[in-house]
Design a protein around this motif. Structure first.
Motif, mmCIF file in Angstrom:
data_model
loop_
_atom_site.group_PDB
_atom_site.id
_atom_site.type_symbol
_atom_site.label_atom_id
_atom_site.label_comp_id
_atom_site.label_asym_id
_atom_site.label_seq_id
_atom_site.Cartn_x
_atom_site.Cartn_y
_atom_site.Cartn_z
ATOM 1 N N UNK A 143 74.779 55.675 26.156
ATOM 2 C CA UNK A 143 76.237 55.822 26.066
ATOM 3 C C UNK A 143 76.657 57.140 25.444
ATOM 4 N N UNK A 144 75.734 57.825 24.838
ATOM 5 C CA UNK A 144 76.070 59.132 24.259
ATOM 6 C C UNK A 144 74.783 59.846 23.903
ATOM 7 N N UNK A 145 74.641 61.077 24.361
ATOM 8 C CA UNK A 145 73.423 61.817 24.062
ATOM 9 C C UNK A 145 72.287 61.465 25.002
ATOM 10 N N UNK A 146 71.127 62.039 24.701
ATOM 11 C CA UNK A 146 69.969 61.900 25.571
ATOM 12 C C UNK A 146 69.069 60.758 25.110
ATOM 13 N N UNK A 147 68.705 59.900 26.003
ATOM 14 C CA UNK A 147 67.754 58.818 25.711
ATOM 15 C C UNK A 147 66.466 59.112 26.463
ATOM 16 N N UNK A 148 65.456 59.641 25.752
ATOM 17 C CA UNK A 148 64.189 59.884 26.442
ATOM 18 C C UNK A 148 63.296 58.664 26.312
ATOM 19 N N UNK A 149 62.755 58.191 27.388
ATOM 20 C CA UNK A 149 61.887 57.016 27.335
ATOM 21 C C UNK A 149 60.639 57.284 28.154
ATOM 22 N N UNK A 150 59.572 56.620 27.746
ATOM 23 C CA UNK A 150 58.328 56.803 28.470
ATOM 24 C C UNK A 150 57.590 55.487 28.561
ATOM 25 N N UNK A 151 57.027 55.228 29.731
ATOM 26 C CA UNK A 151 56.327 53.963 29.958
ATOM 27 C C UNK A 151 54.983 54.243 30.621
ATOM 28 N N UNK A 152 53.998 53.474 30.232
ATOM 29 C CA UNK A 152 52.686 53.565 30.865
ATOM 30 C C UNK A 152 52.256 52.147 31.194
ATOM 31 N N UNK A 153 51.936 51.909 32.454
ATOM 32 C CA UNK A 153 51.521 50.570 32.869
ATOM 33 C C UNK A 153 50.143 50.644 33.507
ATOM 34 N N UNK A 154 49.249 49.806 33.005
ATOM 35 C CA UNK A 154 47.937 49.738 33.652
ATOM 36 C C UNK A 154 47.836 48.345 34.256
ATOM 37 N N UNK A 155 47.835 48.286 35.551
ATOM 38 C CA UNK A 155 47.766 46.992 36.231
ATOM 39 C C UNK A 155 46.329 46.783 36.681
ATOM 40 N N UNK A 156 45.698 45.783 36.065
ATOM 41 C CA UNK A 156 44.273 45.566 36.315
ATOM 42 C C UNK A 156 43.998 45.102 37.730
ATOM 43 N N UNK A 157 42.733 45.140 38.062
ATOM 44 C CA UNK A 157 42.315 44.641 39.379
ATOM 45 C C UNK A 157 42.862 43.247 39.625
ATOM 46 N N UNK A 158 43.375 43.060 40.811
ATOM 47 C CA UNK A 158 43.861 41.763 41.300
ATOM 48 C C UNK A 158 45.078 41.237 40.523
ATOM 49 N N UNK A 159 45.590 41.999 39.580
ATOM 50 C CA UNK A 159 46.765 41.516 38.847
ATOM 51 C C UNK A 159 47.998 41.630 39.720
ATOM 52 N N UNK A 160 49.048 40.864 39.354
ATOM 53 C CA UNK A 160 50.287 40.901 40.121
ATOM 54 C C UNK A 160 51.465 40.964 39.172
ATOM 55 N N UNK A 161 52.422 41.796 39.488
ATOM 56 C CA UNK A 161 53.589 41.930 38.621
ATOM 57 C C UNK A 161 54.850 42.217 39.417
ATOM 58 N N UNK A 162 55.947 41.550 38.986
ATOM 59 C CA UNK A 162 57.265 41.890 39.512
ATOM 60 C C UNK A 162 57.994 42.600 38.378
ATOM 61 N N UNK A 163 58.321 43.852 38.583
ATOM 62 C CA UNK A 163 58.927 44.634 37.520
ATOM 63 C C UNK A 163 60.292 45.144 37.950
ATOM 64 N N UNK A 164 61.272 44.957 37.071
ATOM 65 C CA UNK A 164 62.586 45.514 37.365
ATOM 66 C C UNK A 164 62.980 46.432 36.222
ATOM 67 N N UNK A 165 63.352 47.675 36.550
ATOM 68 C CA UNK A 165 63.855 48.581 35.524
ATOM 69 C C UNK A 165 65.341 48.753 35.767
ATOM 70 N N UNK A 166 66.121 48.590 34.711
ATOM 71 C CA UNK A 166 67.560 48.757 34.874
ATOM 72 C C UNK A 166 68.040 49.895 33.979
ATOM 73 N N UNK A 167 68.621 50.922 34.592
ATOM 74 C CA UNK A 167 69.199 52.033 33.845
ATOM 75 C C UNK A 167 70.704 51.911 33.932
ATOM 76 N N UNK A 168 71.372 52.087 32.797
ATOM 77 C CA UNK A 168 72.824 52.184 32.900
ATOM 78 C C UNK A 168 73.274 53.373 32.064
#
Lengths: 396, 262, 479
Positions: A143-168
């Motif tokens: 809502x004001x200024x800079x929001x720096x974010x960082x994400x690291x995801x390691x999805x293992x063999x045969x794993x399953x994920x539903x991921x939703x990222x919401x930016x506003x």
């Protein structure tokens, strides 16, 4: 200092980032990747104070069974959160090895946006995914200024994920987001990004994805309402044999500028890509699409298709689209297509001939055009009413 | 059914129209009264399809002279959607596919727009679903089609049945069906024709644009008109259609030559 | 593939590789304002032309050589080139009998006979040797129709007002680096003027032959078709084999007024360098057509098979309402060639139309890039573009790159672009062979089939040549 933020790991990254920024300077029009960008807006973002205010915003209540994590650029997103089985934070040692690895694989060294994030980010969310886990939601509000974010995801063999990222975003605010994903063999990730703002805020989001053979990556992005928006998904199939789907919807109105720069590289045979990017430009806005596909010699039997569909909704809007194909392997199927037009006269007339008024007909068609991509977001995106948000953002 | 004192629904006088600066209609005269079924036949390029598009108000077509009165009103003063709401229906030869727009939603919005003009109450989602299921029977259509996008992935026959379904929902006063029979096998044709017959009554009229006589085996016309070079060359009864079936359209050239027209 | 699967990169020897021993008037190497003045004085040019050159030269000095194209080439030393070399025959000969027989023989060997008995009867040829026009056939016959077809140098003498009016009006000298260079040092080229309402009765053709090893070639061509006029023009070129690279920076300007049309075809067979990429022409050309008039039309058709490095984007600026621009191209690269070519269609006026058909064939270890731009300006209401870019990959070491830029500001303009890749598959080859068709011929058939849409646009005489040329260039590269 909570382990999951990897603060001390980021400290060295920050130093290197700041040095790199000093060396690179701001992007200029001479650089192909920035030729069309509104550089004065870029500069304004570069000068924003870091760690602005991240309000709770009008986030809907989290759906049952969905794990929601809030990234605000400062606080530990995992504090007070019990992660379900299968989702674990990365250990510091793993973090050191993994951080930046995918960026390198995706050819992102000496990239201004990456270094900008390196220099600014103080918070890191690093998770490992094992087996099948509940749907995950990561929200980022500015809502004001800079929001720096960082994400690291390691999805293992045969794993399953539903991921939703919401930016506003609201007001004089901006996101600088950097995400790395490593998909192990036979892993499956359905990844949605929903990014809607009020027409003033800015968004820089870079995504680097490494796919091991036989993994599946389905990425859907719905981006709307940023005065300066730039989203850069980059995917490398490290040995081919994987499936990548990139579907995107970019909607701009008023004086907004929205750019989508994608890059897909097949470093092995038998890979697949199905890509669709829809850009809708209304008002005096400007949408940009740049879709690079790289098929080197070792990527035989690659099957790649890219479609860029652009709708000009007003006389003052502008569309730029540049598919880029570089192909060496010869036993491949690589096709791409691009169209630029306004809403189809035949379709409009069909609806009007059924008594539906001209502007209602246009609205129905626009809705249909957006729906095609919005429907592909992970199911838990429905709580955020994505289609309504996007359509609301189209003033006309 | 011909009744001389029935309301004059459509009065076309000396209609001239072009598309992309190319004149297609060169003086069409036609009167359609309530309760009647007219067939307009002719070769490709005779202007039959253009006539239907001009009546429905397609933006690519420009009327250069002549008039059309719809129930006394100047049709050309009305926008395409107004004409539709007032009861002019065009069944397209090639119904366009509109991916992303749900068939059910589209039908509901269109139906309500028409109902408003008929001073009927709008139907909400639930009432409409019941309403539409009733109408599905007219064209023997599977309810599953309602869930799909408008005409997307529909076969030729299914698209035509979707057109007739819309007719059943919109209850038009003048229905102009542009080559509704083209591309249909005999079973599909019978269903479509059955639907048209079921919907035809003393208070509306149907204009069938067709190339072949076989549709007219299923739907009995009151008048048959032969169109050529943008005009109606000859008008007759049912027998004219049978005659055309026998002798074809070659005589048209002779007649045009005799009239001194290209 | 079967036993013939050795990837043999030696193509048929370039049979135009000979050098003609002839006395040439050359100036010293290097480029400076003095050289520009010297060139102008050697050609005895009027003041306006000298000024045009000087202005361009001064501008060139301020520019940086472009480096964005996906090419990698050794930097050109602009001071190591001779900017003027002309065969030492005095004035342009009135009759072919007076032309140095060695020159006539040269063109004979190239398959472009100039003598009365042997010349092609329906094609007028302007023969240019080392950037100097030595002969133009059928000039009188054309003059009867009011058509002017002569060398650029002659045009400056005989029609200076036309040159002054149109030179630089389509490609301004400050348009780009090589256009500026060319505008400063251009030597010769062809000039064509078709007056109102005239359909040029013959095909016009200019044949460029580079002979000297260390000269740069800077031709300038200008074609003007007035209202209702039309002409079909063909440009052909060859050069000997040298060890060093040669620079060819040409400028072609086309102007069409209301209802006029120009069809410009190029079959380009420069020396491509040997199989290791040594030698070969650097071909940097600026070609642009301006459809000034309503309903005017410009068609670019090209078959590019030679040159070590190609950088050319024949373009159309579609100003007049309802004007049409077309681009049909086959670009073949083999061995170590690099091509970065394409087209720009700039739609300015309403209801303008453009069609782009580009076929790229990449063989050997070459790199073939299509770079196009389709731009719809705010005035292009109702405009349409259709583009199709197909790449054929032969072998798995050659690259096919496609960069189609599309920009639009006009919602009522529609753009459609598609592209695909293909190869000569073993199955297809085997099918043809199982019907008794030899391997080489089968390859040739498939490549021709791939290029069919473009070859159909070439003037008849040259379509057959183009077929053979491709077959020749591809020999030994499949298998």
């Amino acid at each position: 200092m909570a382990v999951s933020t990897g603060e001390h790991v980021l400290a060295t990254v920050q130093q290197r980032g700041q040095a790199a920024l000093g060396r690179l300077g701001l992007p200029t029009r001479k650089q192909e990747a920035w030729r069309l960008t509104n550089l004065s807006r870029l500069e304004a973002v570069a000068r924003m104070p870091v760690n602005g205010v991240a309000t709770a915003s009008d986030a809907p209540p989290c759906l049952d069974g969905v794990v929601r994590l809030v990234l605000d650029g400062v606080n530990d997103p995992l504090e007070g959160v019990t992660l379900p089985e299968g989702l674990t934070p990365l250990e510091p040692k793993e973090l050191e090895l993994a951080l930046g690895h995918t960026l390198d694989r995706c050819g992102l060294s000496d990239d201004w946006l990456v270094e900008f994030n390196h220099a600014s980010a103080q918070q890191l969310l690093a998770l490992r995914v094992c087996g099948t886990v509940p749907p995950l939601e990561i929200t980022m509000a500015a809502a004001s200024g800079l929001i720096p974010t960082r994400v690291l995801l390691v999805v293992e063999e045969k794993a399953q994920l539903e991921l939703l990222q919401v930016f506003s975003g609201r007001g004089e605010a901006a996101h600088s987001h950097l995400m790395e994903v490593h998909l192990g063999q036979e892993a499956q990730l359905n990844h949605g990004v929903l990014a809607c703002a009020d027409g003033v805020a800015a968004l820089f989001a870079q995504l680097a994805v490494e796919q091991e053979p036989r993994s599946t990556y389905n990425f859907t992005s719905v981006v709307q309402g940023w005065s300066l928006g730039r989203i850069e998904p980059r995917v490398v199939q490290v040995d081919g044999q994987a499936s990548t789907t990139l579907k995107g919807l970019a909607v701009a109105d008023l004086e907004q500028q929205l750019a989508v720069h994608t890059w897909v590289c097949f470093e092995g045979p038998d890979g697949e890509l199905d890509q669709l990017q829809k850009c809708l430009a209304a008002g005096r806005s400007h949408t940009i699409f740049n879709g690079a596909i790289n098929v080197p010699r070792k990527a035989q039997r690659t099957n790649a298709a890219q479609l860029s569909r652009n709708l000009l909704l007003s006389d003052r809007a502008r569309v730029d689209t540049k598919p880029e194909l570089e192909i060496v392997a010869d036993d491949v199927r690589c096709a791409h297509g691009a169209t630029v037009s306004q809403l189809q006269e035949d379709e409009l007339f069909y609806l009007r001939s059924r008594g539906i008024g001209a502007s209602d007909a246009a609205a129905l068609l626009l809705r249909g055009a957006c729906q095609e991509v919005v429907d592909l977001l992970p199911t838990h995106a429905s709580a955020w009413r994505p289609l309504e948000r996007v359509l609301e953002g189209l003033a006309s | 059914m011909i009744r001389p004192d029935a309301e004059l629904l459509l009065d076309i006088t000396d209609l001239h129209a072009s598309v992309e600066d190319q004149p297609i209609l060169k003086g069409v005269n036609l009167q359609v009264r309530s309760g009647e079924i007219h067939a307009v036949m002719g070769r490709n390029g005779s202007g039959k399809s253009t006539l239907s598009k001009v009546l429905a108000g397609h933006p690519a077509y420009r009327v250069t002279s002549g008039t059309v009165r719809y129930r006394g009103e100047n049709l050309f003063e009305l926008e395409a959607e107004e004409r539709a709401r007032l009861g002019v229906f065009l069944g397209f030869q090639y119904p366009v596919e509109i991916p992303g727009v749900s068939n059910l939603e589209f039908l509901r919005v269109a139906t309500n727009a028409r109902r408003l003009k008929q001073n009927l109450e709008e139907l909400d989602t639930f009432d409409f679903e019941d309403h539409v299921h009733e109408r599905l029977k007219v064209v023997q259509m599977d309810p599953a089609f309602l869930e799909r996008s408008v005409n997307e992935g529909f076969s030729g026959g299914e698209k035509k049945r979707n057109e007739i379904l819309q007719m059943a929902l919109l209850e038009p006063v003048v229905a102009i069906l542009d080559e509704t029979d083209s591309g249909l096998d005999i079973d599909a044709l019978r269903i479509v024709a059955g639907g048209v017959n079921q919907l035809a009554n003393a208070n509306n009229a149907t204009l069938l644009i067709t190339h072949y006589q076989r549709l007219l085996d299923e739907i009995t016309p009151d008048y048959v008109h032969v169109m050529a070079s943008g005009r109606i060359l000859r008008t007759g009864g049912r027998e004219l259609a049978l005659e055309l079936e026998q002798i074809g359209y070659d005589w048209v050239d002779k007649e045009l030559a005799a009239q001194g027209v290209a | 593939m079967t036993s013939t699967s050795t990837r043999d990169l030696v193509s048929q020897p370039y049979k135009y590789g000979f050098v003609t021993e002839i006395e040439t008037d050359k100036i010293d190497k290097g480029l400076s304002e003095e050289v520009v003045r010297l060139i102008s004085s050697k050609k005895d040019e009027p003041e306006f032309l000298l000024n045009f050159r000087l202005k361009a030269f001064r501008h060139w000095l301020t520019l940086d050589e472009p480096d964005w194209a996906a090419l990698g080439y050794e930097a050109i030393d602009y001071q190591d080139i001779i900017y003027y070399a002309a065969p030492k025959q005095q004035a342009k000969k009135a009759s072919l009998d007076e032309v140095d027989p060695k020159l006539l023989e040269t063109f004979d060997k190239l398959g472009i006979p100039l003598s009365e008995q042997k010349r092609l009867s329906n094609v007028a040829v302007d023969a240019v040797f080392d950037s100097v026009s030595i002969a133009t056939t059928y000039k009188e016959k054309l003059a009867e129709h009011g058509v002017v077809f002569c060398s650029f140098t002659e045009a400056v003498k005989d029609h200076p007002e036309l040159i002054e009016k149109y030179l630089g009006s389509v490609v301004a000298s400050n348009d780009n680096y090589f256009a500026a260079l060319n505008s400063a040092v251009f030597s010769d080229g062809s000039f064509v003027f078709i007056p109102k309402g005239v359909e040029c009765p013959m095909e016009l053709s200019t044949y460029f032959r580079i002979n000297s090893g260390d000269t740069g070639q800077f031709e300038r061509t200008l074609i003007v078709a007035e209202e209702g006029a039309s002409v079909s023009y063909l440009e052909g070129c060859t050069a000997p084999m040298f060890d060093t690279n040669q620079l060819h920076a040409a400028v072609v300007e086309l102007v069409v007024l209301d209802d006029a049309s120009i069809k410009y075809s190029t079959v380009q067979n420069w020396y491509a360098g040997d199989e290791n990429g040594v030698g070969g022409i650097y071909n940097f050309v600026t070609k642009r057509g301006q459809c000034r008039g309503a309903r005017s039309r410009i068609s670019w058709t090209q078959v590019e098979t030679g040159s070590a490095i190609t950088w050319k984007y024949p373009s159309c600026v579609l100003q007049g309402a309802d004007s049409v621009g077309e681009f049909y191209s086959v670009a073949l690269t083999n061995n170590c060639q690099q091509a970065d070519t394409g087209t720009k269609m700039i739609h300015v006026g309403p209801r303008t139309r453009s069609t782009i058909v580009s076929k790229g064939i990449s063989a050997g270890r070459s790199s073939n890039s299509y770079r196009g731009l389709v731009q719809m300006g705010p005035g292009a209401k109702g405009a349409r573009n259709y583009s199709q870019c197909d790449s054929m990959l032969i072998g798995d070491q050659a690259a096919a790159n496609t960069y189609p830029y599309i920009r639009s500001q006009q919602p009522q303009a529609a753009i459609e672009h598609e592209a695909s890749t293909c190869r000569i598959s073993e199955d297809q080859l085997f099918y043809l062979q199982s019907r008794g068709i030899g391997f080489e011929e089968a390859v040739s058939m498939m490549v021709s089939g791939f290029c069919r849409d473009v070859f159909n646009q070439l003037p008849m005489e040259f379509a057959a040549e183009a077929d053979k040329l491709l077959a020749l260039k591809l020999e030994g590269s499949v298998g």
